[in-house]
Design a protein around this motif. Sequence first.
Motif: not given
Length: 663
Positions: A322-327, A332-337, A392-399, A415-424
């Motif tokens: 399953v890890c091979s389905f994510v990268r 580029g300029r197509l999405l900003d956030t 992941l491309g935007f620099g977040l720790e995502a799962f 799910m994203t893990c914030g640097s302060d431990g917040t789980i979203t």
Amino acid sequence: MSLPPEKASELKQIIHQQLLKMDVHGRIREVLAETIREELAPEHQQLSTEDLIRALRQRGIIDDVMKELKFVTDVNEMGKTSAPKPSTHFVDREPPVLKKTNIDPTRRYLYLQVLGGKAFLEHLQEPEPLPGQICSTFTLCLHFRNQRFRSKPVPCACEPDFQDGFLLEIHKDSLGDGSKMVDATTMLSICDPVHMVLIKTDTFGETTLVASYFLEWRSVLAAENGITNVAVELLGVGTESKVSVGVLNIRLEMYPPLNKTLSSEITSTQFTLERQKTAEKERLFLVYAKQWWREYLQIRPTHNARLVKIFAQDENGVNRPVCSFVRPLRAGRLLDTPRQAARFVSVLGHERAPVIGGGGGKQEQWCTLLAFLCRNKGDCEDHANLLCSLLLGFGLEAFVCVGTKAKGVPHTWVMTCGSDGTITFWESLTGHSRYIHRPINPDDPPLAEQPKPLYPYRTVGCIFNHEKFFGNCQPSDAVEVCVFDLHDESKWKPMSGEAIKSVCAPGATSSVPPFPPLCASTIDAAVTSNEMEVQLRILVSEHRKDLGLSTVWDDQLSYLLSQALAAYELERTTGVSAGNEEFQDAVRRAVPDGHTFKGFPIHFVHRNARRVFATCLRSPFCEEIICCRGDQVRLAVRVRVFAYPESACAVWIMFACKYRSVL
């Protein structure tokens, strides 16, 4: 002299057939190769179009073509004006704009031609499309080393008339070799295949994934004259992955021609070594995964019932980690956030893989990214994998989380893990649903106030991204009591990062397809909005006419609705509501005293006006507006299309009416 589009298309087709008959393409290639050898001295690094045309004139090729093309005009019809005759050939509804390509003669290219198909037996009884008739079409999508191509749509047939050519640049990733022309030995080491995806589009615009094929192009390196013809048998997808759907005739050609070709023994030995290397890596990972699973079950026997997904089947029925389905995927300029990325993923259609037969079982099919993007729809796993890759491309720790929602239905989310431990938690199917996770402590006293979970998720069995995989080994897999401390191995059992990297890292094995880049939208949002609005006005007027009601449109009121639709999309994307006060004030000013205003907004991810209208009539609120009776009734409708990458779109529509209240 200007020609109607139908005549121009027919004329182009006749000229094209004549050029094929005279083998002009082959003669041009010979002249091009000869001109490069003779005239491309060190001081001339670029060969201009003028140079090529001059060479063709000198050799008399242009004169030959003009002699063969005979245009006959009937004198009797010169003065008559008649309706343009419909073209006898299929005309693309969106004709592609041809662009000139500056070919750098110091770089190496692979020219891939698709010269028709055969044995598409499912379409054996398909009737010939009548002139002007909309019919089902095939479209071929290609991806090779960060380059994407799309063929012209052709009518579905037993022998579809694909006649397309694609110029694929073969380049090195490292900047140091960027200016050097790669030789045959270097190209042999480039193991990226050409990924080909065949899509069928029906008369209603619905897309179906027909086949997904990885073409090994390097056989051309051992071909005489650097040209080879390949008959590619396409197999179906999902439950039909062992069934042939048709054959494509493909011609591969190196440009400029190779000075020295390789022997077929060298290429076949290279392919064998690559297959053996891949097979050994996959075997070792399978041995490790079995050992990891045994250890996981020894922690608690009940772990056997948890949704811990280590492997998944792609559209070709191939089991992949399953890890091979994510990268990490950069837009580029197509999405900003990240939130805009979540909105984009949510407007891609949601559709489960088709199942033959009943029983209510779910067919498993995790699509490769190219197949998902070309089809513009997929299951929740496809959406979650793409959203995780973009975050992941935007620099977040995502799962990606694998678990269940209400009634035990299997589901995946991000799910994203914030640097302060917040789980979203991010719901990839809706885009605007983000939930902060606050776990309930089961050891707290009964009267202690506990956070009430707002998310729809019930259990979580495992989480993963491109580098990590964790199995949930907490006493309960209920999401509301889970603690997402991934460093605590008593709560989350990790897999070896090295083991995952050996089979899932880019280029680690030939069985993991490279990720394609996102493509900009080809939809003109303003034009599409206007077209849909005109169609909906006609449909509303006809519907009211059938009910014996007249229809008067209020253009100013329609225009005012735009600001509400823009605010709705902004809220879906950012989670922030803005502009509502101005809209309400504008409506109050537009609606006189003693009049009533009613409005009904609705959201779609397709652009079919008839389907939109049928859906709206099923809502009693909207039906009440469309069929409004009363004194001085004025109707309004506004359509706003928001375009996203891959020609995905969010369509907001508001129907409204104002009328004098009579008590």
